[in-house]
Scaffold this motif. Structure first.
Motif, PDB file in Angstrom:
ATOM      1  N   LEU A  64       0.832  -1.198   0.000  1.00 20.95           N
ATOM      2  CA  LEU A  64       0.000   0.000   0.000  1.00 20.95           C
ATOM      3  C   LEU A  64       0.871   1.254   0.000  1.00 20.95           C
ATOM      4  O   LEU A  64       1.803   1.382   0.791  1.00 20.95           O
ATOM      5  N   ASP A  65       0.559   2.164  -0.902  1.00 17.31           N
ATOM      6  CA  ASP A  65       1.146   3.499  -0.927  1.00 17.31           C
ATOM      7  C   ASP A  65       0.017   4.488  -0.666  1.00 17.31           C
ATOM      8  O   ASP A  65      -0.561   5.053  -1.598  1.00 17.31           O
ATOM      9  N   GLY A  66      -0.328   4.663   0.596  1.00 16.00           N
ATOM     10  CA  GLY A  66      -1.436   5.535   0.947  1.00 16.00           C
ATOM     11  C   GLY A  66      -0.977   6.808   1.635  1.00 16.00           C
ATOM     12  O   GLY A  66       0.219   7.039   1.811  1.00 16.00           O
ATOM     13  N   ALA A  67      -1.936   7.623   2.019  1.00 14.70           N
ATOM     14  CA  ALA A  67      -1.621   8.805   2.806  1.00 14.70           C
ATOM     15  C   ALA A  67      -1.247   8.414   4.233  1.00 14.70           C
ATOM     16  O   ALA A  67      -0.479   9.113   4.891  1.00 14.70           O
ATOM     17  N   LYS A  68      -1.780   7.272   4.708  1.00 19.58           N
ATOM     18  CA  LYS A  68      -1.544   6.843   6.083  1.00 19.58           C
ATOM     19  C   LYS A  68      -1.002   5.423   6.170  1.00 19.58           C
ATOM     20  O   LYS A  68      -0.136   5.144   6.999  1.00 19.58           O
ATOM     21  N   LEU A  69      -1.519   4.524   5.362  1.00 19.52           N
ATOM     22  CA  LEU A  69      -1.058   3.136   5.384  1.00 19.52           C
ATOM     23  C   LEU A  69       0.038   2.935   4.347  1.00 19.52           C
ATOM     24  O   LEU A  69      -0.090   3.370   3.196  1.00 19.52           O
ATOM     25  N   HIS A  70       1.122   2.269   4.774  1.00 20.07           N
ATOM     26  CA  HIS A  70       2.270   2.025   3.902  1.00 20.07           C
ATOM     27  C   HIS A  70       2.794   0.618   4.129  1.00 20.07           C
ATOM     28  O   HIS A  70       2.711   0.072   5.225  1.00 20.07           O
ATOM     29  N   GLY A  71       3.358   0.062   3.080  1.00 14.46           N
ATOM     30  CA  GLY A  71       4.050  -1.207   3.227  1.00 14.46           C
ATOM     31  C   GLY A  71       3.212  -2.400   2.813  1.00 14.46           C
ATOM     32  O   GLY A  71       2.142  -2.276   2.219  1.00 14.46           O
ATOM     33  N   GLU A  72       3.728  -3.580   3.146  1.00 15.99           N
ATOM     34  CA  GLU A  72       3.110  -4.827   2.705  1.00 15.99           C
ATOM     35  C   GLU A  72       2.018  -5.287   3.655  1.00 15.99           C
ATOM     36  O   GLU A  72       2.167  -5.251   4.878  1.00 15.99           O
ATOM     37  N   PHE A  73       0.911  -5.740   3.066  1.00 13.25           N
ATOM     38  CA  PHE A  73      -0.209  -6.326   3.790  1.00 13.25           C
ATOM     39  C   PHE A  73      -0.596  -7.624   3.097  1.00 13.25           C
ATOM     40  O   PHE A  73      -0.210  -7.870   1.954  1.00 13.25           O
ATOM     41  N   ALA A  74      -1.396  -8.433   3.786  1.00 10.22           N
ATOM     42  CA  ALA A  74      -1.903  -9.667   3.180  1.00 10.22           C
ATOM     43  C   ALA A  74      -3.353  -9.887   3.583  1.00 10.22           C
ATOM     44  O   ALA A  74      -3.754  -9.589   4.715  1.00 10.22           O
ATOM     45  N   LEU A  75      -4.128 -10.394   2.643  1.00  9.79           N
ATOM     46  CA  LEU A  75      -5.489 -10.870   2.899  1.00  9.79           C
ATOM     47  C   LEU A  75      -5.487 -12.385   2.743  1.00  9.79           C
ATOM     48  O   LEU A  75      -5.058 -12.909   1.711  1.00  9.79           O
ATOM     49  N   THR A  76      -5.959 -13.092   3.778  1.00  7.79           N
ATOM     50  CA  THR A  76      -5.979 -14.554   3.754  1.00  7.79           C
ATOM     51  C   THR A  76      -7.382 -15.036   4.085  1.00  7.79           C
ATOM     52  O   THR A  76      -7.952 -14.668   5.117  1.00  7.79           O
ATOM     53  N   ARG A  77      -7.934 -15.881   3.226  1.00  7.51           N
ATOM     54  CA  ARG A  77      -9.303 -16.369   3.400  1.00  7.51           C
ATOM     55  C   ARG A  77      -9.345 -17.564   4.345  1.00  7.51           C
ATOM     56  O   ARG A  77      -8.452 -18.409   4.347  1.00  7.51           O
ATOM     57  N   PHE A  78     -10.400 -17.607   5.142  1.00  6.55           N
ATOM     58  CA  PHE A  78     -10.644 -18.783   5.968  1.00  6.55           C
ATOM     59  C   PHE A  78     -12.147 -18.946   6.133  1.00  6.55           C
ATOM     60  O   PHE A  78     -12.924 -18.061   5.783  1.00  6.55           O
ATOM     61  N   ARG A  79     -12.548 -20.074   6.629  1.00  8.32           N
ATOM     62  CA  ARG A  79     -13.976 -20.345   6.818  1.00  8.32           C
ATOM     63  C   ARG A  79     -14.303 -20.348   8.299  1.00  8.32           C
ATOM     64  O   ARG A  79     -13.526 -20.811   9.129  1.00  8.32           O
ATOM     65  N   VAL A  80     -15.487 -19.834   8.600  1.00  6.76           N
ATOM     66  CA  VAL A  80     -15.947 -19.821   9.986  1.00  6.76           C
ATOM     67  C   VAL A  80     -17.292 -20.520  10.044  1.00  6.76           C
ATOM     68  O   VAL A  80     -18.172 -20.269   9.238  1.00  6.76           O
ATOM     69  N   GLY A  81     -17.463 -21.422  10.998  1.00  4.19           N
ATOM     70  CA  GLY A  81     -18.730 -22.125  11.125  1.00  4.19           C
ATOM     71  C   GLY A  81     -18.947 -23.116  10.003  1.00  4.19           C
ATOM     72  O   GLY A  81     -18.012 -23.711   9.468  1.00  4.19           O
ATOM     73  N   ASP A  82     -20.214 -23.304   9.609  1.00  5.81           N
ATOM     74  CA  ASP A  82     -20.576 -24.258   8.572  1.00  5.81           C
ATOM     75  C   ASP A  82     -20.066 -23.786   7.215  1.00  5.81           C
ATOM     76  O   ASP A  82     -19.879 -22.605   6.970  1.00  5.81           O
ATOM     77  N   GLU A  83     -19.878 -24.758   6.321  1.00 10.35           N
ATOM     78  CA  GLU A  83     -19.440 -24.430   4.969  1.00 10.35           C
ATOM     79  C   GLU A  83     -20.540 -23.648   4.254  1.00 10.35           C
ATOM     80  O   GLU A  83     -21.720 -23.846   4.478  1.00 10.35           O
ATOM     81  N   GLY A  84     -20.121 -22.768   3.376  1.00 12.04           N
ATOM     82  CA  GLY A  84     -21.088 -22.003   2.602  1.00 12.04           C
ATOM     83  C   GLY A  84     -20.597 -20.595   2.378  1.00 12.04           C
ATOM     84  O   GLY A  84     -19.715 -20.111   3.087  1.00 12.04           O
ATOM     85  N   PRO A  85     -21.162 -19.906   1.367  1.00 13.07           N
ATOM     86  CA  PRO A  85     -20.678 -18.565   1.026  1.00 13.07           C
ATOM     87  C   PRO A  85     -20.857 -17.553   2.148  1.00 13.07           C
ATOM     88  O   PRO A  85     -20.116 -16.587   2.240  1.00 13.07           O
ATOM     89  N   GLY A  86     -21.843 -17.756   3.001  1.00 13.85           N
ATOM     90  CA  GLY A  86     -22.068 -16.810   4.081  1.00 13.85           C
ATOM     91  C   GLY A  86     -21.141 -17.009   5.262  1.00 13.85           C
ATOM     92  O   GLY A  86     -21.227 -16.282   6.248  1.00 13.85           O
ATOM     93  N   HIS A  87     -20.271 -18.000   5.175  1.00  9.28           N
ATOM     94  CA  HIS A  87     -19.391 -18.322   6.294  1.00  9.28           C
ATOM     95  C   HIS A  87     -17.919 -18.189   5.904  1.00  9.28           C
ATOM     96  O   HIS A  87     -17.055 -18.833   6.489  1.00  9.28           O
ATOM     97  N   VAL A  88     -17.654 -17.357   4.936  1.00  7.95           N
ATOM     98  CA  VAL A  88     -16.283 -17.105   4.507  1.00  7.95           C
ATOM     99  C   VAL A  88     -15.848 -15.740   5.017  1.00  7.95           C
ATOM    100  O   VAL A  88     -16.592 -14.766   4.934  1.00  7.95           O
ATOM    101  N   ALA A  89     -14.671 -15.690   5.580  1.00  6.41           N
ATOM    102  CA  ALA A  89     -14.104 -14.420   6.041  1.00  6.41           C
ATOM    103  C   ALA A  89     -12.622 -14.407   5.690  1.00  6.41           C
ATOM    104  O   ALA A  89     -12.064 -15.402   5.225  1.00  6.41           O
ATOM    105  N   TRP A  90     -12.010 -13.273   5.890  1.00  6.07           N
ATOM    106  CA  TRP A  90     -10.589 -13.091   5.600  1.00  6.07           C
ATOM    107  C   TRP A  90      -9.914 -12.478   6.813  1.00  6.07           C
ATOM    108  O   TRP A  90     -10.560 -11.896   7.684  1.00  6.07           O
ATOM    109  N   LEU A  91      -8.591 -12.601   6.851  1.00  6.02           N
ATOM    110  CA  LEU A  91      -7.781 -11.878   7.818  1.00  6.02           C
ATOM    111  C   LEU A  91      -6.933 -10.865   7.060  1.00  6.02           C
ATOM    112  O   LEU A  91      -6.332 -11.193   6.028  1.00  6.02           O
ATOM    113  N   LEU A  92      -6.897  -9.647   7.565  1.00  6.89           N
ATOM    114  CA  LEU A  92      -6.055  -8.591   7.017  1.00  6.89           C
ATOM    115  C   LEU A  92      -4.925  -8.350   8.004  1.00  6.89           C
ATOM    116  O   LEU A  92      -5.175  -7.983   9.162  1.00  6.89           O
TER     117      LEU A  92
END
Length: 200
Positions: A130-158
């Motif tokens: 990120l080259d922002g006004a406030k946020l800089h440097g490397e970040f990662a988004l990683t997907r994981f599942r929470v609860g039962d399988e299904g599209p409504g139970h997908v989340a990510w970690l930033l």
């Protein structure tokens, strides 16, 4: 230095993506005081803003793992939106642009070959600079599942990478009620007050 201070944008790794105007793709972080206060993290991908609701906001501290819940794609024009959404509309509440700038895709496959940002998201792990006004440097988004399988139970970690842009000696996320817009310098309260004055 306070998280809301605007800092010099460092020179980061090269990019392999491009934005709608042929330059680097854009990102925006909006603070959204809706039914529940949260940050909206948006990345320009393939002509839209891929979006995640981040309840506690992006953090510059690598120890902080921030939940990021995917939301609907938004049009590119929305990256400049700052104002009040009427309470009878979806997402009703006050919005400010807390940060904005460009990003550089950094993802590779298991063989070390650079992959497109779209493919990285499909694989469930995308790294970017990120080259922002406030946020800089490397970040990662990683997907994981929470609860039962299904599209409504997908989340990510930033998560922030532990690079020379990271912070370790203070909280990595601002107080949303006192944070100021990267576009106008206003707080949520000031945007709401201006809207009331305009419509009153």
């Amino acid at each position: 230095m306070d998280t809301d201070d605007v800092r010099r944008t460092p020179t980061g790794p090269g990019q392999d993506g491009s934005g709608s105007d042929g330059g680097a793709p854009r990102f925006v972080v909006q603070i959204h005081d809706a039914r529940r206060m949260h940050f909206d993290f948006r990345l320009e991908v393939d002509g839209v803003l891929k979006s995640w609701a981040v309840p506690r906001g992006p953090s510059e501290n690598p120890r902080d793992k921030r939940l990021a819940v995917p939301t609907q794609d938004h049009p590119l024009a929305y990256q400049e939106f700052e104002g009040v959404i009427p309470p009878d509309e979806q997402g009703g509440g006050t919005v400010i642009v807390w940060d904005q700038g460009t990003y550089r895709p950094l993802s590779h496959d298991e063989r070390g070959t650079r992959v497109s940002f779209e493919e990285a998201l499909e694989r469930g792990h995308a790294t970017f600079w990120l080259d922002g006004a406030k946020l800089h440097g490397e970040f990662a988004l990683t997907r994981f599942r929470v609860g039962d399988e299904g599209p409504g139970h997908v989340a990510w970690l930033l998560v922030k990478a532990d690079d020379d842009q990271a912070v370790h000696d203070r909280p990595g996320t601002p107080d949303p009620y006192h944070a100021r817009s990267a576009r106008t310098g206003r707080t949520l309260h000031q945007v709401e007050a201006a809207e009331r004055q305009h419509t009153g």
